[in-house]
Motif scaffolding. Structure first.
Motif, PDB file in Angstrom:
ATOM      1  N   ALA A  89     -15.841 -56.753   1.386  1.00 14.80           N
ATOM      2  CA  ALA A  89     -16.398 -56.976   0.057  1.00 14.80           C
ATOM      3  C   ALA A  89     -15.455 -56.459  -1.026  1.00 14.80           C
ATOM      4  O   ALA A  89     -15.268 -57.109  -2.066  1.00 14.80           O
ATOM      5  N   ARG A  90     -14.833 -55.289  -0.795  1.00 15.21           N
ATOM      6  CA  ARG A  90     -13.879 -54.748  -1.769  1.00 15.21           C
ATOM      7  C   ARG A  90     -12.657 -55.654  -1.893  1.00 15.21           C
ATOM      8  O   ARG A  90     -12.166 -55.912  -3.001  1.00 15.21           O
ATOM      9  N   MET A  91     -12.157 -56.149  -0.760  1.00 19.01           N
ATOM     10  CA  MET A  91     -10.995 -57.031  -0.772  1.00 19.01           C
ATOM     11  C   MET A  91     -11.317 -58.340  -1.495  1.00 19.01           C
ATOM     12  O   MET A  91     -10.513 -58.862  -2.276  1.00 19.01           O
ATOM     13  N   LEU A  92     -12.512 -58.855  -1.265  1.00 19.02           N
ATOM     14  CA  LEU A  92     -12.934 -60.095  -1.908  1.00 19.02           C
ATOM     15  C   LEU A  92     -13.011 -59.923  -3.425  1.00 19.02           C
ATOM     16  O   LEU A  92     -12.506 -60.755  -4.189  1.00 19.02           O
ATOM     17  N   GLN A  93     -13.617 -58.809  -3.882  1.00 21.01           N
ATOM     18  CA  GLN A  93     -13.744 -58.574  -5.317  1.00 21.01           C
ATOM     19  C   GLN A  93     -12.384 -58.374  -5.960  1.00 21.01           C
ATOM     20  O   GLN A  93     -12.111 -58.882  -7.060  1.00 21.01           O
ATOM     21  N   SER A  94     -11.504 -57.643  -5.280  1.00 20.08           N
ATOM     22  CA  SER A  94     -10.156 -57.432  -5.800  1.00 20.08           C
ATOM     23  C   SER A  94      -9.418 -58.763  -5.960  1.00 20.08           C
ATOM     24  O   SER A  94      -8.722 -58.995  -6.963  1.00 20.08           O
ATOM     25  N   THR A  95      -9.599 -59.653  -4.997  1.00 24.59           N
ATOM     26  CA  THR A  95      -8.940 -60.957  -5.054  1.00 24.59           C
ATOM     27  C   THR A  95      -9.505 -61.797  -6.197  1.00 24.59           C
ATOM     28  O   THR A  95      -8.753 -62.457  -6.936  1.00 24.59           O
ATOM     29  N   LEU A  96     -10.817 -61.795  -6.357  1.00 21.91           N
ATOM     30  CA  LEU A  96     -11.436 -62.539  -7.456  1.00 21.91           C
ATOM     31  C   LEU A  96     -10.957 -62.026  -8.810  1.00 21.91           C
ATOM     32  O   LEU A  96     -10.741 -62.806  -9.748  1.00 21.91           O
ATOM     33  N   ASP A  97     -10.778 -60.708  -8.927  1.00 17.71           N
ATOM     34  CA  ASP A  97     -10.269 -60.130 -10.172  1.00 17.71           C
ATOM     35  C   ASP A  97      -8.853 -60.635 -10.471  1.00 17.71           C
ATOM     36  O   ASP A  97      -8.512 -60.938 -11.622  1.00 17.71           O
ATOM     37  N   ARG A  98      -8.017 -60.715  -9.433  1.00 20.50           N
ATOM     38  CA  ARG A  98      -6.642 -61.179  -9.620  1.00 20.50           C
ATOM     39  C   ARG A  98      -6.604 -62.655 -10.001  1.00 20.50           C
ATOM     40  O   ARG A  98      -5.774 -63.077 -10.820  1.00 20.50           O
ATOM     41  N   LYS A 106      -5.573 -69.562  -5.866  1.00 19.72           N
ATOM     42  CA  LYS A 106      -6.262 -69.532  -4.578  1.00 19.72           C
ATOM     43  C   LYS A 106      -5.516 -68.629  -3.619  1.00 19.72           C
ATOM     44  O   LYS A 106      -4.287 -68.581  -3.618  1.00 19.72           O
ATOM     45  N   VAL A 107      -6.265 -67.911  -2.778  1.00 21.36           N
ATOM     46  CA  VAL A 107      -5.667 -67.160  -1.678  1.00 21.36           C
ATOM     47  C   VAL A 107      -6.644 -67.201  -0.511  1.00 21.36           C
ATOM     48  O   VAL A 107      -7.865 -67.189  -0.706  1.00 21.36           O
ATOM     49  N   VAL A 108      -6.119 -67.318   0.690  1.00 22.56           N
ATOM     50  CA  VAL A 108      -6.953 -67.396   1.888  1.00 22.56           C
ATOM     51  C   VAL A 108      -7.023 -66.016   2.535  1.00 22.56           C
ATOM     52  O   VAL A 108      -6.013 -65.490   3.011  1.00 22.56           O
ATOM     53  N   LEU A 109      -8.214 -65.429   2.515  1.00 25.54           N
ATOM     54  CA  LEU A 109      -8.430 -64.139   3.175  1.00 25.54           C
ATOM     55  C   LEU A 109      -8.857 -64.376   4.625  1.00 25.54           C
ATOM     56  O   LEU A 109      -9.412 -65.419   4.951  1.00 25.54           O
ATOM     57  N   ALA A 110      -8.602 -63.406   5.479  1.00 27.01           N
ATOM     58  CA  ALA A 110      -8.970 -63.538   6.891  1.00 27.01           C
ATOM     59  C   ALA A 110      -9.363 -62.180   7.446  1.00 27.01           C
ATOM     60  O   ALA A 110      -8.927 -61.140   6.949  1.00 27.01           O
ATOM     61  N   ASN A 111     -10.225 -62.203   8.452  1.00 24.31           N
ATOM     62  CA  ASN A 111     -10.517 -60.978   9.179  1.00 24.31           C
ATOM     63  C   ASN A 111     -10.286 -61.195  10.666  1.00 24.31           C
ATOM     64  O   ASN A 111     -10.050 -62.325  11.116  1.00 24.31           O
ATOM     65  N   GLN A 112     -10.301 -60.116  11.403  1.00 21.78           N
ATOM     66  CA  GLN A 112      -9.966 -60.157  12.827  1.00 21.78           C
ATOM     67  C   GLN A 112     -11.173 -59.732  13.644  1.00 21.78           C
ATOM     68  O   GLN A 112     -11.814 -58.720  13.341  1.00 21.78           O
TER      69      GLN A 112
END
Length: 276
Positions: A89-98, A106-112
């Protein structure tokens, strides 16, 4: 040649990928090629090697012996996700802010996800499961070491080249398939009418045009995206076809197109910096 290139050759790879070099291509000893309703067995060997014929015979016999009689199933004992839901959630919000600041579109986030199974997995058996499920994607598998295998199924073809002719495609936007024809049609309509997904599709189409501008004499595409329907998902899809300039190499095409915004982001440099 069969192989691939690392998603980002400038990033420090995770230890789990240590067996995979930055780029790895192999001329296979044996190929099965299915074309035009016919299947061909192709064998590549060094004519200067006196043992080539006997080695090839042993290889073919081993392939026949290795074909599994039935598809295995596995039970998941435990699974771990990284990052966890709070870090995600923190990574998602940081990306939306950028994105809001205009640093990228656009940026593609991923998890493992790490799965502990009830027994050792056979990667090629898992790949067979994907094929039998009617996935409809491009399936691949690479095994540089006995205990290191990379398998996957992708709906997107980076490009297909025949001489100077090139075919590529923009794939973006996703909906699940419906359980009924009516539900499936409704999901398709929602995808086609989605402003967010249409803008994402336009980004990828623009990226491909920009990337091939100096390499192609012409590149044509439909004015509106169509729908690519797979077994479980459906995507916006824009096929593109054109002709390359004289002297353009496959390496130049790979450098220009990979990774696309569908798996990286847009603009590419800013998106890859964010992912790193």
């Amino acid at each position: 040649y069969f192989g691939g290139c690392r998603f980002d050759c400038y990033a420090q790879p995770d230890p789990v990928w240590s067996a995979f070099p930055t780029a790895w291509f192999v001329l296979p000893q044996v190929e099965l090629i299915h074309r035009g309703g016919r299947t061909f067995l192709v064998c590549n060997c060094n004519p200067g090697d006196g043992n080539a014929e006997s080695q090839l015979t042993d290889t073919l016999a081993g392939i026949v012996d290795a074909v599994p009689e039935e598809v295995k199933s596995y039970r998941v004992l435990h699974q771990t996700r990284f990052p966890d839901v709070h870090a995600w959630a923190r990574m998602l919000q940081s990306t939306l802010d950028r994105i809001a600041r205009g640093e990228m579109a656009k940026v593609v986030l991923a998890n493992q996800t790490t799965l502990d199974l009830d027994r050792k997995a056979d990667a090629w058996d898992l790949l067979k499961n994907l094929r039998l499920s009617g996935n409809g994607s491009f399936l691949f598998g690479f095994q540089p070491l006995p205990d290191a295998v990379f398998i996957g199924a992708s709906p997107e073809r980076l490009f297909l080249r025949t001489g100077r002719e090139i075919q590529t495609e923009a794939v973006a936007g996703t909906r699940r398939r419906g359980t009924t024809q009516a539900e499936d049609s409704a999901l398709t309509a929602d995808l086609l009418q989605s402003d967010k997904d249409r803008r994402e599709q336009e980004m990828i189409t623009a990226f491909i045009r920009e990337s091939l501008e100096s390499l192609a004499d012409s590149l044509n595409s439909d004015s509106r995206p169509s729908i690519m329907k797979l077994a479980q998902l459906q995507h916006l899809y824009t096929p593109m076809r054109g002709y390359l300039k004289d002297g353009v190499s496959n390496a130049s095409l790979l450098n220009a197109l990979q990774p696309t915004p569908a798996v990286g982001g847009y603009p590419r440099t800013a998106a890859l910096d964010a992912i790193r």
